[in-house]
Design a protein around this motif. Structure first.
Motif, mmCIF file in Angstrom:
data_model
loop_
_atom_site.group_PDB
_atom_site.id
_atom_site.type_symbol
_atom_site.label_atom_id
_atom_site.label_comp_id
_atom_site.label_asym_id
_atom_site.label_seq_id
_atom_site.Cartn_x
_atom_site.Cartn_y
_atom_site.Cartn_z
ATOM 1 N N MET A 1 30.377 46.945 40.112
ATOM 2 C CA MET A 1 29.323 46.905 39.105
ATOM 3 C C MET A 1 28.194 47.890 39.470
ATOM 4 N N PRO A 2 27.568 48.564 38.508
ATOM 5 C CA PRO A 2 27.990 48.671 37.103
ATOM 6 C C PRO A 2 29.121 49.671 36.910
ATOM 7 N N TYR A 3 29.311 50.537 37.916
ATOM 8 C CA TYR A 3 30.447 51.458 37.926
ATOM 9 C C TYR A 3 30.648 51.891 39.376
ATOM 10 N N PRO A 4 31.865 52.280 39.749
ATOM 11 C CA PRO A 4 32.123 52.651 41.145
ATOM 12 C C PRO A 4 31.568 54.024 41.482
ATOM 13 N N PHE A 5 31.281 54.233 42.766
ATOM 14 C CA PHE A 5 31.021 55.603 43.191
ATOM 15 C C PHE A 5 32.358 56.256 43.529
ATOM 16 N N PHE A 6 32.479 57.533 43.234
ATOM 17 C CA PHE A 6 33.711 58.277 43.453
ATOM 18 C C PHE A 6 33.609 59.016 44.783
#
Length: 445
Positions: free
Chosen positions: A29-34
């Protein structure tokens, strides 16, 4: 700490990948780190942020992101000679010989391509060898994305834990609580003649790291012997991580009939394996009637990486180093929790660790386990320590994922994405890394 590039990549991924990821646990959450690259005990993301890495690929990276030169040389040698052949190679024999020399239960092996494939094959093997259908699994245990073990419930009220699995599959699986001796005895008394195998992790490693209570594995061993069932240890996580080269079965002194492997045994490349007594493993085709096959099984690059990985560990102080760091970290976490969050429980062993957000504090701390819960009966916390998957599920998992994980990330520490999966110390970590990590825990807790 910026994340514009990771957010942009995730936006792109949502258009072409289900949920924007290729494994559900990566959807933080809220989005993954790449991740852009690994560097020793760290990873660097697409925005240039640097994190201390305790995920380590969910366990395979015993050496972090800087494998020894011997490992890199073995990978380069075998990859330069051709990617794969569809024929046997000497390196798969050498790797199997090494594993068989060191792991107590293993006389013979079959290499496959993932931990899931290993456990799928082990279940089929157990049924084929015994002529029975029922499999006993531990509630909260994880054995990959397979139909026979993605089952939940109790007694006669069991059902698949995900859509896409027919109810009929669940009828052959019996989930029991981990560490509950009475429950497993009752199951064998009722179904013993129909049980092909008991499939368990030596330590629950995908549900918060739960150690076995004294005598539990011995009870499983005795019941399987008495009823002619197979005891199968899933050492995909613990294999060559806990107990060194003898794995967790060596640490606990209980020898299963069959062991499944993954992660470290492949040196960071996709892998799985099923090992055990020769008379059982020989039931796999072509020597026996249980079909098993795979295009990429025994892939030469994976075999070379795995063999060099374990050979290096055998000749150097790898386990002494990672286990000492693991103990240093768990001891520090225990002190932090005693001062700041006495209701929380530090768990783990060897190079595995986690802080579980349990909800009840003991009355006093004298005689407390000082480097992770060992399920010691005279510990003041013994009655409060999680002993089953349900106990871990009752922890404050929302706070762990939505608040704590985010705070640790902001301080540059990469932990597994929820409260359940284990975290790992690697050979690339240092004592200074551990102290930096403890400072981050102090701030986040």
């Amino acid at each position: 700490m910026t994340s514009d590039e990771s957010r942009r990549l995730y936006d792109r991924a949502l258009s072409v990948l289900a949920g924007g990821v290729n494994s559900s646990v990566r959807a933080t959450m809220p989005y993954p780190f790449f991740v852009q690259k690994g560097d020793g005990g760290h990873v660097v993301d697409a925005d240039g942020n640097r994190y201390l890495d305790y995920v380590n690929g969910y366990g395979p990276l015993l050496y972090g992101h800087s494998p020894p030169e011997e490992v890199q040389a073995a990978v380069q040698k075998h990859s330069s000679q051709g990617p794969m052949y569809g024929a046997p190679t000497e390196i798969e024999v050498e790797h199997a010989e090494f594993v068989a020399r060191h792991v107590p239960s293993v006389e013979m092996l079959r290499f496959v391509n993932s931990g899931t494939e290993a456990t799928v094959s082990a279940v089929r093997l157990a049924r084929g060898y015994t002529g029975r259908d029922k499999i006993v699994v531990m509630q909260g245990g994880y054995h990959g994305a397979q139909e026979s073990t993605l089952v939940e419930g109790e007694g006669d009220h069991v059902h698949p834990s995900t859509r896409g699995i027919p109810q009929e599959f669940a009828q052959h699986t019996i989930p029991v609580p981990f560490n509950d001796t009475e429950a497993i005895i009752e199951v064998f008394q009722e179904h013993g003649d129909d049980i092909a195998a008991v499939l368990t992790e030596p330590i629950l490693g995908n549900k918060g790291i739960v150690m076995p209570v004294d005598g539990y594995h011995e009870t499983l061993r005795d019941l399987c012997d008495d009823f002619g069932s197979l005891l199968v240890f899933d050492e995909v996580i613990t294999g060559f991580r806990v107990g060194g080269l003898q794995c967790a079965q060596g640490k606990f002194g209980v020898t299963p009939d069959v062991t499944t492997f993954g992660k470290i045994i492949g040196g960071g490349f996709p892998v799985g394996a099923i090992g055990g007594r020769a008379e059982i493993i020989e039931q796999f085709s072509p020597s026996g009637p249980v079909f098993q096959s795979g295009t990429f099984s025994g892939h030469p690059v994976t075999m070379a990486a795995g063999h060099a990985y374990l050979q290096y560990a055998a000749e150097h102080d790898v386990y002494e180093h990672v286990n000492a760091l693991g103990e240093q970290l768990r001891e520090g976490l225990t002190e932090i929790c005693r001062e700041q969050a006495p209701e929380y429980t530090v768990v783990g062993t060897d190079s595995m660790f986690k802080v579980l957000f349990t909800r009840d504090a003991p009355d006093e701390f004298e005689g407390h386990c000082d480097a992770g819960c060992t399920q010691r009966e005279d510990c003041p916390r013994y009655e409060l320590c999680p002993k089953t998957g349900a106990d871990v599920a009752a922890c404050d998992t929302e706070r762990w994922e939505r608040v704590f994980w985010q705070q640790m990330k902001e301080q540059g520490v990469f932990l597994t994405a929820n409260q359940y999966e284990s975290q790992f110390v690697s050979y690339a970590h240092t004592e200074d890394d551990i102290e930096e990590t403890l400072d981050a825990y102090r701030e986040a807790l």
